[in-house]
Design a protein around this motif. Structure first.
Motif, PDB file in Angstrom:
ATOM      1  N   VAL A  21       6.815  -8.002  -2.893  1.00 10.95           N
ATOM      2  CA  VAL A  21       7.512  -6.601  -2.419  1.00 10.95           C
ATOM      3  C   VAL A  21       8.617  -6.926  -1.637  1.00 10.95           C
ATOM      4  O   VAL A  21       8.555  -8.111  -0.839  1.00 10.95           O
ATOM      5  N   VAL A  22       9.606  -6.326  -2.058  1.00  8.28           N
ATOM      6  CA  VAL A  22      10.862  -6.817  -1.455  1.00  8.28           C
ATOM      7  C   VAL A  22      11.555  -5.695  -0.722  1.00  8.28           C
ATOM      8  O   VAL A  22      12.467  -5.889  -0.200  1.00  8.28           O
ATOM      9  N   GLY A  23      10.754  -4.393  -0.678  1.00  3.73           N
ATOM     10  CA  GLY A  23      11.404  -3.195   0.107  1.00  3.73           C
ATOM     11  C   GLY A  23      10.382  -2.434   0.082  1.00  3.73           C
ATOM     12  O   GLY A  23       9.279  -2.346  -0.337  1.00  3.73           O
ATOM     13  N   ALA A  24      10.773  -0.927   0.461  1.00  3.51           N
ATOM     14  CA  ALA A  24       9.970   0.211   0.467  1.00  3.51           C
ATOM     15  C   ALA A  24      10.802   1.502   0.295  1.00  3.51           C
ATOM     16  O   ALA A  24      12.049   1.311   0.810  1.00  3.51           O
ATOM     17  N   GLN A  57       0.654  -1.305   0.029  1.00  6.12           N
ATOM     18  CA  GLN A  57       0.017   0.038   0.088  1.00  6.12           C
ATOM     19  C   GLN A  57       0.798   1.085   0.056  1.00  6.12           C
ATOM     20  O   GLN A  57       1.862   1.147   0.652  1.00  6.12           O
ATOM     21  N   GLU A  58       0.353   2.280  -0.595  1.00  3.46           N
ATOM     22  CA  GLU A  58       0.967   3.740  -0.739  1.00  3.46           C
ATOM     23  C   GLU A  58       0.509   4.393   0.537  1.00  3.46           C
ATOM     24  O   GLU A  58      -0.884   4.396   0.565  1.00  3.46           O
ATOM     25  N   VAL A  59       1.217   4.790   1.304  1.00  7.29           N
ATOM     26  CA  VAL A  59       0.872   5.840   2.373  1.00  7.29           C
ATOM     27  C   VAL A  59       1.469   7.091   2.459  1.00  7.29           C
ATOM     28  O   VAL A  59       2.683   7.030   2.376  1.00  7.29           O
ATOM     29  N   THR A  60       0.675   8.141   2.801  1.00  4.16           N
ATOM     30  CA  THR A  60       1.128   9.250   2.991  1.00  4.16           C
ATOM     31  C   THR A  60       0.677   9.845   4.586  1.00  4.16           C
ATOM     32  O   THR A  60      -0.456   9.596   4.931  1.00  4.16           O
ATOM     33  N   SER A  61       1.431  10.711   5.163  1.00  2.00           N
ATOM     34  CA  SER A  61       1.280  11.258   6.340  1.00  2.00           C
ATOM     35  C   SER A  61       2.197  12.221   6.967  1.00  2.00           C
ATOM     36  O   SER A  61       3.223  12.573   6.140  1.00  2.00           O
ATOM     37  N   GLN A  62       1.909  12.936   8.049  1.00  2.00           N
ATOM     38  CA  GLN A  62       2.603  13.866   8.359  1.00  2.00           C
ATOM     39  C   GLN A  62       3.322  13.238  10.056  1.00  2.00           C
ATOM     40  O   GLN A  62       2.384  13.393  10.959  1.00  2.00           O
ATOM     41  N   GLU A  63       4.567  12.900   9.961  1.00  2.00           N
ATOM     42  CA  GLU A  63       5.022  12.263  11.387  1.00  2.00           C
ATOM     43  C   GLU A  63       6.367  12.833  11.491  1.00  2.00           C
ATOM     44  O   GLU A  63       7.095  13.524  10.701  1.00  2.00           O
ATOM     45  N   ARG A  64       6.615  12.559  12.765  1.00  2.00           N
ATOM     46  CA  ARG A  64       8.030  12.846  13.407  1.00  2.00           C
ATOM     47  C   ARG A  64       9.008  11.753  13.675  1.00  2.00           C
ATOM     48  O   ARG A  64       8.555  10.847  13.927  1.00  2.00           O
ATOM     49  N   GLY A  65      10.304  11.979  12.838  1.00  2.00           N
ATOM     50  CA  GLY A  65      11.185  10.880  12.582  1.00  2.00           C
ATOM     51  C   GLY A  65      12.501  11.153  13.268  1.00  2.00           C
ATOM     52  O   GLY A  65      12.516  12.152  14.055  1.00  2.00           O
ATOM     53  N   THR A  66      13.428  10.535  12.843  1.00  2.00           N
ATOM     54  CA  THR A  66      14.888  10.926  13.490  1.00  2.00           C
ATOM     55  C   THR A  66      15.404  12.236  12.887  1.00  2.00           C
ATOM     56  O   THR A  66      16.086  13.038  13.546  1.00  2.00           O
ATOM     57  N   LEU A  67      14.964  12.791  11.848  1.00  2.00           N
ATOM     58  CA  LEU A  67      15.284  14.143  11.203  1.00  2.00           C
ATOM     59  C   LEU A  67      14.234  15.214  11.484  1.00  2.00           C
ATOM     60  O   LEU A  67      14.320  16.252  10.993  1.00  2.00           O
ATOM     61  N   GLY A  68      13.223  14.910  12.450  1.00  2.00           N
ATOM     62  CA  GLY A  68      12.244  15.952  12.672  1.00  2.00           C
ATOM     63  C   GLY A  68      10.979  15.562  11.918  1.00  2.00           C
ATOM     64  O   GLY A  68      10.649  14.482  11.395  1.00  2.00           O
ATOM     65  N   LEU A  69       9.975  16.658  12.224  1.00  2.00           N
ATOM     66  CA  LEU A  69       8.739  16.566  11.531  1.00  2.00           C
ATOM     67  C   LEU A  69       8.646  16.921  10.134  1.00  2.00           C
ATOM     68  O   LEU A  69       9.316  17.733   9.579  1.00  2.00           O
ATOM     69  N   SER A  70       7.845  15.746   9.223  1.00  2.00           N
ATOM     70  CA  SER A  70       7.997  16.127   8.121  1.00  2.00           C
ATOM     71  C   SER A  70       6.606  15.515   7.363  1.00  2.00           C
ATOM     72  O   SER A  70       5.858  14.750   7.930  1.00  2.00           O
ATOM     73  N   ALA A  71       6.636  15.789   6.160  1.00  2.00           N
ATOM     74  CA  ALA A  71       5.349  15.281   5.318  1.00  2.00           C
ATOM     75  C   ALA A  71       5.982  14.270   4.358  1.00  2.00           C
ATOM     76  O   ALA A  71       7.090  14.567   3.710  1.00  2.00           O
ATOM     77  N   ARG A  72       5.557  12.895   4.667  1.00  2.00           N
ATOM     78  CA  ARG A  72       6.283  11.700   4.246  1.00  2.00           C
ATOM     79  C   ARG A  72       5.320  10.857   3.481  1.00  2.00           C
ATOM     80  O   ARG A  72       4.265  11.087   3.683  1.00  2.00           O
ATOM     81  N   ALA A  73       5.906  10.022   2.703  1.00  5.12           N
ATOM     82  CA  ALA A  73       5.175   9.219   1.667  1.00  5.12           C
ATOM     83  C   ALA A  73       5.866   7.945   1.668  1.00  5.12           C
ATOM     84  O   ALA A  73       7.236   7.909   1.587  1.00  5.12           O
ATOM     85  N   LYS A  74       5.287   6.835   1.629  1.00  9.10           N
ATOM     86  CA  LYS A  74       5.967   5.383   1.700  1.00  9.10           C
ATOM     87  C   LYS A  74       5.321   4.610   0.585  1.00  9.10           C
ATOM     88  O   LYS A  74       3.971   4.392   0.479  1.00  9.10           O
ATOM     89  N   VAL A  75       5.999   3.883  -0.219  1.00  2.00           N
ATOM     90  CA  VAL A  75       5.788   3.326  -1.390  1.00  2.00           C
ATOM     91  C   VAL A  75       6.387   1.991  -1.522  1.00  2.00           C
ATOM     92  O   VAL A  75       7.579   1.976  -1.357  1.00  2.00           O
ATOM     93  N   PRO A  76       5.773   0.671  -1.702  1.00  2.00           N
ATOM     94  CA  PRO A  76       6.561  -0.355  -2.017  1.00  2.00           C
ATOM     95  C   PRO A  76       7.493  -0.685  -3.085  1.00  2.00           C
ATOM     96  O   PRO A  76       7.139  -0.144  -4.105  1.00  2.00           O
ATOM     97  N   VAL A  77       8.468  -1.536  -2.934  1.00  2.00           N
ATOM     98  CA  VAL A  77       9.275  -1.777  -3.960  1.00  2.00           C
ATOM     99  C   VAL A  77       9.239  -3.241  -4.431  1.00  2.00           C
ATOM    100  O   VAL A  77       9.138  -4.105  -3.651  1.00  2.00           O
ATOM    101  N   TYR A  78       8.883  -3.656  -5.779  1.00  2.00           N
ATOM    102  CA  TYR A  78       8.670  -4.867  -6.367  1.00  2.00           C
ATOM    103  C   TYR A  78       9.706  -5.250  -7.089  1.00  2.00           C
ATOM    104  O   TYR A  78      10.584  -4.745  -7.739  1.00  2.00           O
ATOM    105  N   ALA A  79       9.932  -6.747  -6.586  1.00  2.00           N
ATOM    106  CA  ALA A  79      11.038  -7.301  -7.442  1.00  2.00           C
ATOM    107  C   ALA A  79      10.816  -7.211  -9.026  1.00  2.00           C
ATOM    108  O   ALA A  79       9.725  -7.122  -9.443  1.00  2.00           O
ATOM    109  N   PRO A  80      12.083  -7.018  -9.686  1.00  2.00           N
ATOM    110  CA  PRO A  80      11.695  -7.040 -11.268  1.00  2.00           C
ATOM    111  C   PRO A  80      10.974  -8.439 -11.841  1.00  2.00           C
ATOM    112  O   PRO A  80      11.365  -9.397 -11.554  1.00  2.00           O
TER     113      PRO A  80
END
Length: 616
Positions: free
Chosen positions: A167-170, A139-162
């Motif tokens: 799904v092999v990563g993100a 799933q593709e996810v968007t959010s506004q969260e605080r991580g190790t680099l501070g507060l940010s607007a972020r998006a997470k996308v899956p990485v598929y094997a060729p």
């Protein structure tokens, strides 16, 4: 400087209103600006999330990234060493994208959530700080969260094997909130400038409104205005004079009950708010206001059955400058006058009863003068009777007393005065005959005079008779005839059970100077007004048939009003002519006579006896 312990003075109403208005404007502007800023901030955050999503999709779709993540899927611990990952292709590719897109971070993870790339090399090989479960689940996810680099607007996308759907990563991409705020600052600057301008405009409007209210309220506080309104109501309802207030725009603002009563207005409150020219008030009101000055005298005017005294005063606030007339539609005031800032006050006083009482007082004064003049005659008569009795001539004394009894105790100059049986008419016309005799005019009572009843309303009767007799005497004095006389004839009747007095007054003057006698009953015509010219009469000679009782030519007008109010009238029966005889006036006064039960039934015998006595 306020003394210690003195109560703190409260700001005025206008100051409080202006501050309140400013506070409301400021609150509205700040609220609108804050809402707009918040909405803009949220919109920019969502735009940053979409931007991060686009970058993450681009990185996840790169073939090299997909192959590199797949290659590390089965790597041993040595391949996930931070130093090894820092020199790997995925780290270099991710950093290149981060710098090119000005992102906060571009992180690539394996299917276990371990970082394969990160801006901080020390974080490589460690688990991500936020939950990667949804992205690793495809799933593709968007959010506004605080991580190790501070507060940010972020998006997470899956990485598929060729070539597969495995799904092999993100890929996780973040946009710093500081960048969002910087963008917000650029967008919000025009809004802030607009808000400041709105506040300034509100302040200017508040000041203008405060000045306007101050002019309208004359600088008074609400409590003072309420007190003035209460005082005005108490004064207007309590005074015995009529009061009419007129604004500077010539609209009636006040009309108390006494003014309505004197002017014959049933509901004076309905006049409030109307323009003066739209009411049924006499036209002289406008001229009275136009000529109103602190020194302008009061005027007399007959309105309905009353003689009223009208006076107008301009009303201006204390220490307020006077403004000259600017409206060309308004009647121009006299030289040196000014238009009042607040308007005018017209005072109305009733002089009808005063005029009637004045006439009666004049009659009493004339009668008193006549009595003093006859005092010696009474003494002479008594001395004569005493002498006749002293010498024993009783028959001559009896005859002399009989003559005195038949002719009456007084010897008025009025010819035929014995025909008047009513004591009020006898005294009033007798006194008038004394005044006429002093001016060389003979006042006589007509031979057909017959008043069988008793006068019940002497005020109205003497007002009408006095006006007509005064006019006739004046006309006789000014006439060309050498034999100057005035003849008065009175009759009463009870047609329909109501006693009516009929009056005819003739003189030896030169008559009326007009063919149509109606204009002489208008107000203001008087022999004392040398410039008075009757409409329809070409000459400029003064009108010699009008009364001078009131000093301004109200006698005939008032007499007709009084008669018509009772259902009667006053009119000209014959206008007369130059050289005489003069004009003949008639009057009919219903309801002024009642039957006198003390009189004998044979009134003709009474009149015959009276004539005989007068001849003797």
């Amino acid at each position: 400087m306020t003394a210690p312990g003195a109560p703190r003075q409260r700001p005025g109403f206008l100051v409080r209103m202006m501050l309140l208005h400013l506070a409301v404007v400021a609150a509205v502007v700040l609220l609108c600006g804050g809402v707009y800023g918040w909405l803009t901030y949220e919109r920019l955050g969502r735009d940053a999330e979409q931007r991060a999503l686009s970058i993450a999709r681009s990185v996840a779709a790169d073939d090299d990234v997909r192959a590199g993540v797949t290659a590390l899927d089965d790597a041993g611990p040595g391949d996930l060493d931070p130093d090894v990952l820092a020199r790997g292709d995925l780290q270099l590719a991710a950093e290149e994208v981060r710098r090119r897109t000005d992102s906060l971070f571009v992180v690539i993870t394996d299917d276990a959530g371990l970082r394969l790339s990160h801006p901080n090399p020390e974080q490589l090989g460690r688990p991500v700080s936020t939950d990667p479960t949804e992205a690793l689940a495809g799933q593709e996810v968007t959010s506004q969260e605080r991580g190790t680099l501070g507060l940010s607007a972020r998006a997470k996308v899956p990485v598929y094997a060729p070539g597969t759907d495995a799904v092999v990563g993100a890929v996780s991409v973040g946009i710093s909130r500081a960048d969002v705020l910087a963008t917000l600052e650029e967008d919000i600057t025009p809004v802030a400038a607009t808000a400041v301008g709105a506040l300034g405009l509100g302040a200017a409007a508040s000041a203008a409104i405060a000045r306007r209210l101050k002019r309208l309220t004359l600088g008074l506080e609400p409590e003072e205005i309420a007190t003035l309104a209460q005082d005005q109501e108490a004064v207007l309802r309590g005074v015995d004079e009529g009061v009419i207030g007129v604004s500077a725009e010539e609209r009636i603002t006040v009309c108390n009950r006494e003014a309505g009563r004197l002017l014959g207005i049933e509901d004076p409150d309905r006049l409030v708010g109307e323009r003066l020219g739209d009411t049924r008030l006499p036209g002289s009101f406008s001229a009275l206001l136009a000529a109103a000055t602190p020194e302008s005298p009061a005027i007399e005017q007959v309105i309905g059955p009353r003689v009223l005294i009208l006076s107008a005063r301009a009303v201006r606030p204390a220490r307020a400058p006077q403004r000259r007339l600017r409206d060309p539609r308004r009647t121009a005031p006299g030289p040196g006058s000014h238009v009042p800032e607040l308007g005018w006050v017209v005072l109305i006083r009733d002089r009808t009863e005063l005029q009637s009482l004045t006439r009666q007082l004049d009659a009493v004064g004339a009668l008193s003068t006549a009595l003093r003049a006859q005092r010696h005659e009474f003494a002479n008569r008594l001395h004569t009777i005493s002498g006749l009795l002293a010498i024993g001539d009783v028959e001559e004394a009896r005859r002399y007393v009989s003559e005195v009894t038949e002719t009456g105790p007084l010897s008025y100059p009025a010819e035929g005065a014995e025909l008047l049986r009513d004591p009020y008419l006898q005294a009033f016309l007798g006194a008038k005959s004394v005044e006429a005799a002093e001016r060389g005019v003979s006042l006589r009572i007509g031979a057909d005079t017959l008043v069988r009843g008793r006068i019940t309303d002497p005020q109205d009767v003497t007002t009408v008779i006095g006006s007509l007799v005064d006019n006739a005497v004046r006309a006789a004095v000014q006439g060309a005839a050498e034999d100057r006389w005035v003849e008065v004839e009175l009759l009463d009747d009870w047609t329909g059970g109501e006693g009516t007095l009929h009056l005819v007054v003739a003189d030896s003057g030169d008559g009326l100077p007009v063919e149509d006698p109606e204009p002489i009953f208008a107000q203001g015509w008087s022999t004392t007004a040398p410039s008075a010219v009757v409409p329809g009469h070409g000459g400029g000679a003064p009108f010699d048939a009008l009364p001078d009782v009131h000093g301004q030519g109200f006698g005939l007008s008032l007499s007709r009003e009084l008669a018509r109010r009772r259902g009667g009238d006053v009119w000209v029966a014959d206008p007369g002519g130059p050289g005489g005889p003069g004009a003949v006036f008639c009057a009919r006064l219903p309801g002024t006579v009642v039957r006198d039960p003390g009189r004998g039934a044979d009134v003709h015998g009474e009149r015959s006896a009276g004539r005989a006595g007068g001849a003797g």
